[in-house]
Design an enzyme around this catalytic site. Structure first.
Site, PDB file in Angstrom:
ATOM      1  N   PHE A  53       0.687  -1.193  -0.113  1.00 19.45           N
ATOM      2  CA  PHE A  53       0.098  -0.073  -0.157  1.00 19.45           C
ATOM      3  C   PHE A  53       0.907   1.136   0.017  1.00 19.45           C
ATOM      4  CE2 PHE A  53      -3.837   2.299   1.917  1.00 19.45           C
ATOM      5  CZ  PHE A  53      -4.738   2.135   0.379  1.00 19.45           C
ATOM      6  N   ALA A  97       2.724   3.984  -2.850  1.00 21.02           N
ATOM      7  CA  ALA A  97       2.085   5.053  -3.999  1.00 21.02           C
ATOM      8  C   ALA A  97       1.426   4.288  -4.999  1.00 21.02           C
ATOM      9  CB  ALA A  97       3.228   5.618  -4.775  1.00 21.02           C
ATOM     10  N   THR A 123       3.699  -4.516  -4.106  1.00 21.78           N
ATOM     11  CA  THR A 123       4.828  -4.257  -3.080  1.00 21.78           C
ATOM     12  C   THR A 123       6.108  -3.828  -3.714  1.00 21.78           C
ATOM     13  OG1 THR A 123       5.511  -6.774  -3.309  1.00 21.78           O
ATOM     14  CG2 THR A 123       4.137  -6.394  -1.366  1.00 21.78           C
ATOM     15  N   GLU A 137       0.666  -5.563 -17.129  1.00 20.41           N
ATOM     16  CA  GLU A 137       0.986  -4.448 -17.981  1.00 20.41           C
ATOM     17  C   GLU A 137       1.909  -3.334 -17.295  1.00 20.41           C
ATOM     18  OE1 GLU A 137       0.032  -3.765 -21.412  1.00 20.41           O
ATOM     19  OE2 GLU A 137       1.347  -2.044 -20.961  1.00 20.41           O
ATOM     20  N   VAL A 164       5.875  -2.421 -17.118  1.00 20.07           N
ATOM     21  CA  VAL A 164       6.632  -1.727 -18.050  1.00 20.07           C
ATOM     22  C   VAL A 164       5.773  -0.501 -18.521  1.00 20.07           C
ATOM     23  CG1 VAL A 164       7.790  -1.794 -20.633  1.00 20.07           C
ATOM     24  CG2 VAL A 164       7.756  -3.824 -18.841  1.00 20.07           C
ATOM     25  N   GLU A 180      13.546   5.126  -8.497  1.00 22.65           N
ATOM     26  CA  GLU A 180      13.711   3.719  -7.729  1.00 22.65           C
ATOM     27  C   GLU A 180      14.159   4.232  -6.408  1.00 22.65           C
ATOM     28  OE1 GLU A 180      12.640   0.696  -9.015  1.00 22.65           O
ATOM     29  OE2 GLU A 180      11.888   1.988 -10.408  1.00 22.65           O
ATOM     30  N   ASP A 220      16.916  -0.385 -14.450  1.00 19.46           N
ATOM     31  CA  ASP A 220      15.285  -0.565 -14.441  1.00 19.46           C
ATOM     32  C   ASP A 220      14.886  -0.460 -15.785  1.00 19.46           C
ATOM     33  OD1 ASP A 220      12.810   0.139 -13.063  1.00 19.46           O
ATOM     34  OD2 ASP A 220      12.988   1.587 -14.928  1.00 19.46           O
ATOM     35  N   LYS A 231      12.820  -3.835 -17.630  1.00 19.37           N
ATOM     36  CA  LYS A 231      11.785  -3.946 -18.390  1.00 19.37           C
ATOM     37  C   LYS A 231      11.849  -4.557 -19.799  1.00 19.37           C
ATOM     38  CE  LYS A 231      10.525   0.373 -16.113  1.00 19.37           C
ATOM     39  NZ  LYS A 231      10.754   1.806 -15.921  1.00 19.37           N
TER      40      LYS A 231
END
Ligand code: HSE
Length: 332
Positions: free
Chosen positions: A11, A13, A92, A145, A148, A206, A217, A221
């Site tokens: 829980f 953003a 999470t 979805e 990425v 991140e 990152d 993706k």
């Protein structure tokens, strides 16, 4: 009316964005014949539970005021294992080294035949094949979805909207933090370290921004795209990765004087997966600025198709989660 009982595990953003979007879209979902009932909202300290559906507005208010939604001491994994529901919304924090709690949560959900919608890149980067096959064997729907490009459609776009097209490659900007830094470095003639702090204030970097600026990152993706769109079986080690840490304001300025911008471009095809800073002509569709993401798909029947949009953000990422949720249960 079909009742979809779901848990929101995580829980932060994005999880809060999901709660906001479910509140906003209650009537829309009901008109579609879906009564989406959140039976558990879980953060790192515990959970709010109700078999009839928790009050999402109260959960959001409690999180804002107290920093946690917890009224009961129970973990996400325990909720998945012990409470009857159909869908786990797994939001999470991501861990691309071990898969973190997300990986355990997803596997536990599939073990019970639950469906999973997630924004969590780590588990998919590390264990894509295993997760997809476990879900399939269990008869669980598994959609991701939001992993990425945030709100920008790319996975479902390639697989569903462009169904039947052979996709030759996907290339674009898949990290909003780097795009913001490069855009601002050019505008301010400042170094990347000067702009990094500013970019972190946007709340899209991140937890460890090294993952953004070193291209990690973006590489994660690309691994998800390679596996989901091209049916490959790749992991992070298959990606050639160069980040933006060596790009100077002078290099950006020189490129600009010659009609180009420097962008961190990720590209995936059947033959190669790589991410590196590249020169992009100023008026090219990939030359989007700020925190935007963009992806250009080279398709067999339709040529190049380019999508752009917000690659991060709470409600933006939740929009991709909502569309995955709707796709699963509308189909049924
Ligand atoms: N840190 C990522 C970005 C967040 O800046 O794009 C979304 O995956």
């Amino acid at each position: 009316m079909k009742t979809v009982r779901c848990s929101i595990i995580g829980f932060g953003a994005i999880g809060q964005g999901v709660a906001e979007v479910l509140l906003m879209k209650k009537e829309y979902l009901e008109n579609m014949g879906l009564d989406v009932r959140v039976i558990a909202v879980v953060d790192s300290k515990g959970a709010t539970l109700s078999p009839e559906g928790v009050n999402l507005a109260d959960c959001l208010a409690r999180k804002r005021e107290k920093g946690t939604v917890a009224l009961e001491k129970i973990t996400g994994l325990e909720v998945i294992k012990s409470i009857d529901h159909e869908l786990v919304i797994e939001t999470t924090p991501t861990n691309i080294e071990t898969g973190g709690a997300g990986l355990q949560n997803m596997l536990a959900a599939f073990e019970k035949g639950l469906d999973v919608v997630t924004s969590n890149k780590g588990p998919l980067t590390l264990n894509y094949r295993d997760l997809v096959e476990t879900a399939k064997a269990a008869g669980s729907k598994f959609r991701f979805e939001a992993t990425v490009g945030g709100s920008m459609p790319v996975i479902n776009f390639a697989k569903e909207v462009l169904a039947g097209n052979n996709i030759r490659s996907v290339k674009g900007i898949l990290n909003g933090t780097c795009n913001y830094i490069l855009t601002r470095m050019l505008e301010e003639r400042a170094s990347y370290t000067d702009i990094l702090a500013e970019s972190m204030e946007l709340g899209i970097a991140e937890t460890d921004p090294t993952y953004d600026v070193e291209g990690i990152d973006t590489a994660c993706k690309l691994v998800i795209l390679a596996n989901a769109i091209f049916g490959l079986d790749t992991t992070y080690g298959d990606v050639d990765v160069t980040g933006i840490t060596k790009i100077t304001p002078e290099a950006l300025e020189m490129a600009y004087e010659n009609g180009h911008v420097i962008k961190l471009i990720g590209e995936v095809s059947r033959d190669r997966i790589h991410v590196a800073p590249r020169l992009v002509p100023i008026n090219h569709p990939l030359a989007v600025g700020g925190t935007l993401n963009v992806a250009s798909l080279d398709t067999e029947l339709a040529g190049e198709i380019t999508v752009t949009g917000r690659g991060a953000g709470s409600v933006e990422t939740a929009s991709a989660i909502l569309s995955d949720l709707v796709s699963i249960y509308r189909e049924q």
